[in-house]
Design an enzyme around this catalytic site. Sequence first.
Site, PDB file in Angstrom:
ATOM      1  N   THR A 195      32.307  81.933  19.790  1.00  0.00           N
ATOM      2  CA  THR A 195      32.453  82.834  18.640  1.00  0.00           C
ATOM      3  C   THR A 195      33.508  83.899  18.918  1.00  0.00           C
ATOM      4  O   THR A 195      34.387  84.160  18.087  1.00  0.00           O
ATOM      5  CB  THR A 195      31.110  83.520  18.336  1.00  0.00           C
TER       6      THR A 195
ATOM      7  N   TYR B 152      25.915  77.172   8.056  1.00  0.00           N
ATOM      8  CA  TYR B 152      26.111  77.054   6.616  1.00  0.00           C
ATOM      9  C   TYR B 152      25.224  75.984   5.971  1.00  0.00           C
ATOM     10  O   TYR B 152      24.597  76.229   4.960  1.00  0.00           O
ATOM     11  CB  TYR B 152      27.582  76.782   6.245  1.00  0.00           C
TER      12      TYR B 152
ATOM     13  N   TYR C  54      22.897  76.951  21.586  1.00  0.00           N
ATOM     14  CA  TYR C  54      23.305  78.320  21.250  1.00  0.00           C
ATOM     15  C   TYR C  54      22.662  78.694  19.922  1.00  0.00           C
ATOM     16  O   TYR C  54      22.996  78.123  18.883  1.00  0.00           O
ATOM     17  CB  TYR C  54      24.833  78.384  21.188  1.00  0.00           C
TER      18      TYR C  54
ATOM     19  N   ARG D  72      24.476  84.888  12.590  1.00  0.00           N
ATOM     20  CA  ARG D  72      25.792  84.408  12.179  1.00  0.00           C
ATOM     21  C   ARG D  72      25.715  83.057  11.473  1.00  0.00           C
ATOM     22  O   ARG D  72      26.568  82.761  10.632  1.00  0.00           O
ATOM     23  CB  ARG D  72      26.721  84.287  13.399  1.00  0.00           C
TER      24      ARG D  72
ATOM     25  N   LYS E 147      21.692  79.580  25.103  1.00  0.00           N
ATOM     26  CA  LYS E 147      22.139  80.952  24.873  1.00  0.00           C
ATOM     27  C   LYS E 147      21.326  81.475  23.704  1.00  0.00           C
ATOM     28  O   LYS E 147      21.513  81.057  22.556  1.00  0.00           O
ATOM     29  CB  LYS E 147      23.638  80.997  24.558  1.00  0.00           C
TER      30      LYS E 147
ATOM     31  N   ILE F 199      25.796  85.521  28.534  1.00  0.00           N
ATOM     32  CA  ILE F 199      27.073  85.120  27.947  1.00  0.00           C
ATOM     33  C   ILE F 199      27.527  86.300  27.103  1.00  0.00           C
ATOM     34  O   ILE F 199      26.970  86.575  26.041  1.00  0.00           O
ATOM     35  CB  ILE F 199      26.933  83.819  27.154  1.00  0.00           C
TER      36      ILE F 199
END
Length: 291
Positions: A44, A107, A133, A138, A161, A203
């Site tokens: 990201t 999305y 992840y 987000r 993560k 991370i």
Amino acid sequence: MITGSQVALVTPMLDNGDIDWEKLDKLVDFHLAQGTDAIVAVGTTGESATLNCNEHCDVIQRVVKRVAGRIAVIAGTGANSTSEAIELTLAAKAAGADACLLVTPYYNKPTQEGLFQHYKTVAEAVDIPQILYNVPGRTACDMLPETVLRLSRITNIVGIKEATGDLDRAKYLIDNSPQGFAVYSGDDATAVELMLLGGHGNISVTANVAPKAMAELCRSAIDGNKVEARELNSKLDPLHQDLFLESNPIPVKWALHEMGLVDAGIRLPLTPLAEEKRDILKKTLSLCALI
């Protein structure tokens, strides 16, 4: 198992948005010199959402070549299309990455079964260690702990993560995942506490600007040195907060520019840090002796 401070590396760009390959090499050298334990390329923070497929693969290849085996390189290869995630993961393996980091499909909002099948399919298609992840803030997609534990039984899915900042969730995963499955923080503000609970590393966005301090913090926390780890974290906490004054990686790229490490380039729809917020971040960088 990859442990410690893993920088979510920015992708440096010129003012026109082109990738600055020379500065990318210098950033890698900076992290090697400062003690970063691993580099996450094109996550990201590396603006994966606006790099085209060729650029994405080229950045991974460039980082792997520059690191030359001295620390681990984790390639961001997640996508909201399973076939695209496989394509990127195959390219990362061919480039010589040590592992891949795959964000939950964004999305399209898959079900928990859809998430399981997505990750299972990628893992079976590409024989490389893969790290889940989860960052629902987000992606609008939250991979629940039960789904993570199902996936943790797949041989080459080696960690997660977890970027929710939910320490109860992190503890549940740490306590219930199989031996050899790593739980990493993806939230700088709560990372020290996750590692003190038994997590395996962070991370980090903050590691872009303070790599040595973050590496020391992670080592202390993983070793269980609570007093030292929390003391180190208190000095970095202003960065953990102010590097998110706007959407990541807007503030961290501006901070690195202020430190003289990169140009100011960033790609639309992201724009440079707003003028009224620059003094706030500049004061924080000065407080942390980074400028």
